[in-house]
Design a protein around this motif. Structure first.
Motif, PDB file in Angstrom:
ATOM      1  N   LEU A  88      -9.490  -3.037  11.949  1.00 61.70           N
ATOM      2  CA  LEU A  88      -9.536  -2.594  10.587  1.00 61.70           C
ATOM      3  C   LEU A  88      -8.976  -1.517   9.980  1.00 61.70           C
ATOM      4  CD1 LEU A  88     -10.620  -3.858   7.888  1.00 61.70           C
ATOM      5  CD2 LEU A  88     -13.025  -2.981   8.509  1.00 61.70           C
ATOM      6  N   LEU A  89      -9.473  -0.326  10.797  1.00 60.66           N
ATOM      7  CA  LEU A  89      -9.251   1.120  10.526  1.00 60.66           C
ATOM      8  C   LEU A  89      -7.518   1.186  10.627  1.00 60.66           C
ATOM      9  CD1 LEU A  89     -12.128   2.969  12.074  1.00 60.66           C
ATOM     10  CD2 LEU A  89     -11.432   2.774   9.393  1.00 60.66           C
ATOM     11  N   GLN A  90      -6.857   0.702  11.661  1.00 62.28           N
ATOM     12  CA  GLN A  90      -5.547   0.998  11.612  1.00 62.28           C
ATOM     13  C   GLN A  90      -4.773  -0.102  10.358  1.00 62.28           C
ATOM     14  OE1 GLN A  90      -3.262  -1.871  14.337  1.00 62.28           O
ATOM     15  NE2 GLN A  90      -2.145  -0.302  15.017  1.00 62.28           N
ATOM     16  N   GLY A  91      -5.296  -0.868   9.983  1.00 58.88           N
ATOM     17  CA  GLY A  91      -4.434  -1.591   8.658  1.00 58.88           C
ATOM     18  C   GLY A  91      -5.070  -0.784   7.706  1.00 58.88           C
ATOM     19  N   TYR A  92      -6.047  -0.365   7.520  1.00 56.75           N
ATOM     20  CA  TYR A  92      -6.472   0.573   6.423  1.00 56.75           C
ATOM     21  C   TYR A  92      -5.493   1.883   6.463  1.00 56.75           C
ATOM     22  CZ  TYR A  92      -8.760   4.581   3.755  1.00 56.75           C
ATOM     23  OH  TYR A  92      -8.745   5.596   2.861  1.00 56.75           O
ATOM     24  N   GLY A  93      -5.193   2.556   7.533  1.00 58.35           N
ATOM     25  CA  GLY A  93      -4.327   3.580   7.684  1.00 58.35           C
ATOM     26  C   GLY A  93      -3.176   3.347   7.224  1.00 58.35           C
ATOM     27  N   VAL A  94      -2.429   1.939   7.415  1.00 58.07           N
ATOM     28  CA  VAL A  94      -0.986   1.667   7.269  1.00 58.07           C
ATOM     29  C   VAL A  94      -1.031   1.499   5.630  1.00 58.07           C
ATOM     30  CG1 VAL A  94       0.278  -0.248   7.253  1.00 58.07           C
ATOM     31  CG2 VAL A  94      -0.542   0.880   9.464  1.00 58.07           C
ATOM     32  N   HIS A  95      -2.089   0.765   5.202  1.00 53.97           N
ATOM     33  CA  HIS A  95      -1.737   0.481   3.841  1.00 53.97           C
ATOM     34  C   HIS A  95      -2.039   1.574   2.925  1.00 53.97           C
ATOM     35  CE1 HIS A  95      -1.464  -3.824   3.761  1.00 53.97           C
ATOM     36  NE2 HIS A  95      -2.239  -3.991   4.734  1.00 53.97           N
ATOM     37  N   LYS A  96      -2.975   2.575   3.184  1.00 51.23           N
ATOM     38  CA  LYS A  96      -3.228   3.747   2.693  1.00 51.23           C
ATOM     39  C   LYS A  96      -1.727   4.733   2.638  1.00 51.23           C
ATOM     40  CE  LYS A  96      -5.264   7.300   0.528  1.00 51.23           C
ATOM     41  NZ  LYS A  96      -5.368   7.331  -1.017  1.00 51.23           N
ATOM     42  N   THR A  97      -1.212   4.506   3.759  1.00 42.49           N
ATOM     43  CA  THR A  97       0.148   5.473   3.788  1.00 42.49           C
ATOM     44  C   THR A  97       1.198   4.576   3.053  1.00 42.49           C
ATOM     45  OG1 THR A  97      -0.426   6.011   6.025  1.00 42.49           O
ATOM     46  CG2 THR A  97       2.015   6.118   5.447  1.00 42.49           C
ATOM     47  N   LEU A  98       1.174   3.337   3.051  1.00 39.99           N
ATOM     48  CA  LEU A  98       2.113   2.742   2.098  1.00 39.99           C
ATOM     49  C   LEU A  98       1.850   2.822   0.757  1.00 39.99           C
ATOM     50  CD1 LEU A  98       2.580  -0.741   4.057  1.00 39.99           C
ATOM     51  CD2 LEU A  98       4.086   1.205   4.155  1.00 39.99           C
ATOM     52  N   ARG A  99       0.827   3.119   0.273  1.00 35.29           N
ATOM     53  CA  ARG A  99       0.196   3.115  -1.053  1.00 35.29           C
ATOM     54  C   ARG A  99       0.790   4.546  -1.556  1.00 35.29           C
ATOM     55  NH1 ARG A  99      -3.197   0.314  -4.103  1.00 35.29           N
ATOM     56  NH2 ARG A  99      -3.842  -1.627  -3.312  1.00 35.29           N
ATOM     57  N   GLU A 100       0.415   5.442  -0.743  1.00 34.02           N
ATOM     58  CA  GLU A 100       0.660   6.934  -1.137  1.00 34.02           C
ATOM     59  C   GLU A 100       2.070   7.192  -1.174  1.00 34.02           C
ATOM     60  OE1 GLU A 100      -1.154   9.600  -1.894  1.00 34.02           O
ATOM     61  OE2 GLU A 100      -2.827   8.129  -2.006  1.00 34.02           O
ATOM     62  N   ALA A 101       3.007   6.621  -0.087  1.00 31.66           N
ATOM     63  CA  ALA A 101       4.426   6.778  -0.053  1.00 31.66           C
ATOM     64  C   ALA A 101       5.136   6.099  -1.348  1.00 31.66           C
ATOM     65  CB  ALA A 101       5.031   6.042   1.178  1.00 31.66           C
ATOM     66  N   ARG A 102       4.581   4.968  -1.784  1.00 30.59           N
ATOM     67  CA  ARG A 102       5.169   4.205  -3.006  1.00 30.59           C
ATOM     68  C   ARG A 102       4.994   4.884  -4.274  1.00 30.59           C
ATOM     69  NH1 ARG A 102       3.209  -1.279  -0.410  1.00 30.59           N
ATOM     70  NH2 ARG A 102       4.865  -1.849   1.072  1.00 30.59           N
TER      71      ARG A 102
END
Length: 127
Positions: A88-102
């Motif tokens: 769950l935390l790995q997925g959160y980290g990935v989605h947070k990074t993708l949101r910030e980058a976009r």
């Protein structure tokens, strides 16, 4: 007797957490009851509903940071989201990074590696 254990995390973006839940086939509900051992329930600001007998409570712990609380008895939670909420935390980290980058105009891609880790690539613009 309560079996709930709270773990403080660096979760600050509930939308990214929601995306991580969806990727795991889970749903997050606001102001709901969280299920634990022997039918014990407690209210939480947000609840990640698991498929097994227990859920994960997501409550503010300080400022805009959230902690997770769940009943770890018999491995039900770990089977769905990983030991210590790792998947769950790995997925959160990935989605947070993708949101910030976009939000900064960067193009993104991700690849799941053979060991289960995720490679996130950011392109364009300036970091």
């Amino acid at each position: 007797m309560s079996h709930f254990t709270t773990i403080q995390t660096e979760v600050r973006d509930l939308d990214a957490l929601q995306d991580a839940c969806a990727e795991l086939g889970l749903k997050m509900y606001p102001n709901s009851h969280c299920r634990g051992y022997a039918g014990v329930k407690r209210m939480a600001e947000h609840v990640i509903a698991l498929k097994g007998p227990y859920d994960i409570a997501v409550d503010p712990v300080e400022g805009e940071r959230y902690g997770f609380s769940a009943d770890w008895w018999d491995g039900h939670v770990a089977r769905e989201v990983g030991t210590g909420y790792s998947r769950l935390l790995q997925g959160y980290g990935v989605h947070k990074t993708l949101r910030e980058a976009r939000s900064r105009g960067l193009r993104t891609s991700r690849q799941i590696q053979a060991d289960g880790s995720v490679l996130v690539t950011l392109e364009g613009g300036s970091l």
